[in-house]
Write a protein that holds these residues in place. Sequence first.
Motif, mmCIF file in Angstrom:
data_model
loop_
_atom_site.group_PDB
_atom_site.id
_atom_site.type_symbol
_atom_site.label_atom_id
_atom_site.label_comp_id
_atom_site.label_asym_id
_atom_site.label_seq_id
_atom_site.Cartn_x
_atom_site.Cartn_y
_atom_site.Cartn_z
ATOM 1 N N VAL A 261 -8.227 -4.446 -1.546
ATOM 2 C CA VAL A 261 -7.151 -5.047 -2.284
ATOM 3 C C VAL A 261 -7.398 -6.497 -2.470
ATOM 4 O O VAL A 261 -8.110 -7.403 -1.697
ATOM 5 C CB VAL A 261 -5.967 -5.024 -1.579
ATOM 6 C CG1 VAL A 261 -6.050 -5.614 -0.247
ATOM 7 C CG2 VAL A 261 -4.862 -5.605 -2.562
ATOM 8 N N ARG B 54 2.233 -6.989 -2.316
ATOM 9 C CA ARG B 54 2.711 -6.398 -1.211
ATOM 10 C C ARG B 54 3.071 -7.350 -0.086
ATOM 11 O O ARG B 54 3.920 -6.946 0.994
ATOM 12 C CB ARG B 54 1.238 -5.493 -0.623
ATOM 13 C CG ARG B 54 0.894 -4.456 -1.935
ATOM 14 C CD ARG B 54 -0.307 -3.537 -1.274
ATOM 15 N NE ARG B 54 -1.151 -3.196 -2.511
ATOM 16 C CZ ARG B 54 -2.331 -2.528 -2.314
ATOM 17 N NH1 ARG B 54 -2.703 -2.171 -1.285
ATOM 18 N NH2 ARG B 54 -2.803 -2.011 -3.387
ATOM 19 N N TRP C 67 -7.520 -3.268 3.003
ATOM 20 C CA TRP C 67 -5.903 -3.133 3.027
ATOM 21 C C TRP C 67 -5.693 -2.462 4.274
ATOM 22 O O TRP C 67 -4.733 -2.517 5.055
ATOM 23 C CB TRP C 67 -5.490 -2.380 2.002
ATOM 24 C CG TRP C 67 -3.940 -2.006 2.176
ATOM 25 C CD1 TRP C 67 -3.532 -0.770 1.938
ATOM 26 C CD2 TRP C 67 -2.865 -2.997 2.185
ATOM 27 N NE1 TRP C 67 -2.265 -0.815 2.316
ATOM 28 C CE2 TRP C 67 -1.513 -2.002 2.376
ATOM 29 C CE3 TRP C 67 -3.054 -4.185 2.300
ATOM 30 C CZ2 TRP C 67 -0.313 -2.568 2.262
ATOM 31 C CZ3 TRP C 67 -1.546 -4.745 2.419
ATOM 32 C CH2 TRP C 67 -0.465 -3.987 2.570
ATOM 33 N N LEU D 203 -5.477 -5.009 7.244
ATOM 34 C CA LEU D 203 -4.357 -6.050 6.866
ATOM 35 C C LEU D 203 -2.919 -5.079 7.120
ATOM 36 O O LEU D 203 -2.021 -5.717 7.567
ATOM 37 C CB LEU D 203 -4.598 -6.503 5.316
ATOM 38 C CG LEU D 203 -5.190 -7.841 5.454
ATOM 39 C CD1 LEU D 203 -5.159 -8.102 3.902
ATOM 40 C CD2 LEU D 203 -4.354 -8.905 6.164
ATOM 41 N N ARG D 204 -2.766 -3.944 6.677
ATOM 42 C CA ARG D 204 -1.382 -3.468 6.643
ATOM 43 C C ARG D 204 -1.121 -3.112 8.388
ATOM 44 O O ARG D 204 0.011 -2.807 8.662
ATOM 45 C CB ARG D 204 -1.579 -2.147 5.928
ATOM 46 C CG ARG D 204 -2.288 -0.861 6.463
ATOM 47 C CD ARG D 204 -2.614 0.231 5.635
ATOM 48 N NE ARG D 204 -1.107 0.625 5.333
ATOM 49 C CZ ARG D 204 -0.704 1.882 6.032
ATOM 50 N NH1 ARG D 204 -1.330 2.470 6.974
ATOM 51 N NH2 ARG D 204 0.385 2.559 5.619
ATOM 52 N N TYR E 168 -9.036 6.195 3.369
ATOM 53 C CA TYR E 168 -8.439 5.406 2.404
ATOM 54 C C TYR E 168 -8.996 5.449 0.869
ATOM 55 O O TYR E 168 -8.532 5.124 0.025
ATOM 56 C CB TYR E 168 -8.026 3.928 2.506
ATOM 57 C CG TYR E 168 -6.904 3.943 3.748
ATOM 58 C CD1 TYR E 168 -5.473 3.610 3.543
ATOM 59 C CD2 TYR E 168 -7.735 4.022 5.090
ATOM 60 C CE1 TYR E 168 -4.918 3.665 4.730
ATOM 61 C CE2 TYR E 168 -6.621 3.797 6.261
ATOM 62 C CZ TYR E 168 -5.353 3.710 5.996
ATOM 63 O OH TYR E 168 -4.388 3.573 7.201
ATOM 64 N N TRP F 125 -1.355 3.228 -5.793
ATOM 65 C CA TRP F 125 -0.855 2.223 -6.423
ATOM 66 C C TRP F 125 -1.369 2.220 -7.837
ATOM 67 O O TRP F 125 -1.940 1.393 -8.509
ATOM 68 C CB TRP F 125 -1.521 0.770 -5.806
ATOM 69 C CG TRP F 125 -1.376 0.752 -4.440
ATOM 70 C CD1 TRP F 125 -2.269 1.110 -3.510
ATOM 71 C CD2 TRP F 125 -0.297 0.135 -3.704
ATOM 72 N NE1 TRP F 125 -1.756 0.999 -2.174
ATOM 73 C CE2 TRP F 125 -0.549 0.321 -2.313
ATOM 74 C CE3 TRP F 125 0.964 -0.256 -4.008
ATOM 75 C CZ2 TRP F 125 0.231 0.019 -1.138
ATOM 76 C CZ3 TRP F 125 1.888 -0.735 -2.923
ATOM 77 C CH2 TRP F 125 1.482 -0.497 -1.506
ATOM 78 N N GLN G 108 -7.143 -0.166 -5.393
ATOM 79 C CA GLN G 108 -6.378 -0.975 -4.545
ATOM 80 C C GLN G 108 -5.892 -0.212 -3.282
ATOM 81 O O GLN G 108 -4.796 -0.892 -2.601
ATOM 82 C CB GLN G 108 -5.328 -1.634 -5.147
ATOM 83 C CG GLN G 108 -5.615 -2.779 -6.377
ATOM 84 C CD GLN G 108 -6.472 -3.878 -5.983
ATOM 85 O OE1 GLN G 108 -5.979 -4.543 -5.120
ATOM 86 N NE2 GLN G 108 -7.516 -4.339 -6.894
ATOM 87 N N ASP G 109 -6.662 0.606 -2.798
ATOM 88 C CA ASP G 109 -6.300 1.269 -1.719
ATOM 89 C C ASP G 109 -6.869 0.938 -0.565
ATOM 90 O O ASP G 109 -6.633 0.809 0.399
ATOM 91 C CB ASP G 109 -6.209 3.072 -1.934
ATOM 92 C CG ASP G 109 -4.966 3.578 -2.459
ATOM 93 O OD1 ASP G 109 -3.775 2.941 -1.859
ATOM 94 O OD2 ASP G 109 -4.835 4.581 -3.023
ATOM 95 N N HIS H 231 2.343 -8.312 9.328
ATOM 96 C CA HIS H 231 2.697 -7.425 8.287
ATOM 97 C C HIS H 231 3.626 -6.513 8.810
ATOM 98 O O HIS H 231 4.596 -6.211 8.197
ATOM 99 C CB HIS H 231 1.425 -6.508 7.534
ATOM 100 C CG HIS H 231 1.937 -5.911 6.474
ATOM 101 N ND1 HIS H 231 1.804 -4.329 6.628
ATOM 102 C CD2 HIS H 231 2.544 -5.967 5.483
ATOM 103 C CE1 HIS H 231 2.204 -3.733 5.509
ATOM 104 N NE2 HIS H 231 2.924 -4.790 4.940
ATOM 105 N N HIS I 249 -3.091 -8.631 -6.191
ATOM 106 C CA HIS I 249 -2.423 -7.249 -5.620
ATOM 107 C C HIS I 249 -1.799 -7.519 -4.063
ATOM 108 O O HIS I 249 -1.190 -6.653 -3.734
ATOM 109 C CB HIS I 249 -3.211 -5.968 -5.899
ATOM 110 C CG HIS I 249 -3.395 -5.865 -7.301
ATOM 111 N ND1 HIS I 249 -4.694 -6.434 -7.977
ATOM 112 C CD2 HIS I 249 -2.807 -5.246 -8.287
ATOM 113 C CE1 HIS I 249 -4.720 -6.196 -9.486
ATOM 114 N NE2 HIS I 249 -3.291 -5.205 -9.555
ATOM 115 N N LEU I 250 -2.555 -8.408 -3.417
ATOM 116 C CA LEU I 250 -2.264 -8.368 -2.104
ATOM 117 C C LEU I 250 -0.670 -9.184 -1.837
ATOM 118 O O LEU I 250 -0.023 -8.782 -1.015
ATOM 119 C CB LEU I 250 -3.442 -9.060 -1.185
ATOM 120 C CG LEU I 250 -2.922 -9.584 0.177
ATOM 121 C CD1 LEU I 250 -2.949 -8.178 0.957
ATOM 122 C CD2 LEU I 250 -4.235 -10.509 0.840
#
Length: 256
Positions: free
Chosen positions: A118, A126, A181, A184-185, A23, A235, A114-115, A190, A122-123
């Motif tokens: 994050v 999303r 991220w 988390l994603r 990422y 982003w 923020q890829d 999520h 910014h979290l």
Amino acid sequence: FVMSNLDTAVFSALDIPSDVAHYISRHATGTLSPNARYESIRDKVDSGVPIQEVTFRNVFLDRSRSLPDKNDRERIDSIARSSSSESAKAHEVISRVVAADIDLWFRRDLLGPQDALVDLPHLLLRMPFLLGDQAGEISAWNAVIDQVASPFGLSIGTQDEIRGEDITVMPIWSPEPAFFWPKLRDTQYHTDSSQNGKVTIADVVFCEDISKFVYRNSMSRPIPVPFRAEFEGSWTDRYVARVGDKKYAPRSRFAL
């Protein structure tokens, strides 16, 4: 920190999971070290070094930003490795140069896009449902910004989703919470579509210049102005409040 980890891989020293490398942009990879290899790409002539294996010493030897002449860098490194009376001083010089380079790289190339990492504001953009029933209140959004300890001002029901050591990171270069991220994603919370529509979500944006959330279509000041960040990543659309008589540049970034 760098002096104690000079021959340690940057990823390992900063507790960055290996799969996060996928990422990180090509620009960020090359900025850490021009010899770092992006993901699995290999050149037939020179395959380079996987970014996960780049050490702090490699950052010093490979980069020309601080000392343009490679021979100078190698000479200082040779002295640092020797048993001469100048060894300790050379070691300190290398560490100071690398600390400055890593600081810029971490803030601008790793956290900035923020890829891979994050931050809290910014979290929330999303995953606004992390605020629970308060997602419709702008005061709750802004209350999270200064939080530094778990659960970071987020809904109690979501604590376990964001507090694991394999998800959050608090390295020496990040005084405020930053989250991986990619981790988390992929969490069940999520990806669970049942979360959609459960709470009212305020229509807000985060203004980078004042570090504050404001309503997107505000009838009062400040009125958020969109701009395109220069980072290489997914982003790039950001906002500023354009406070006072300050001049924002480059103007081309506001031509969306």
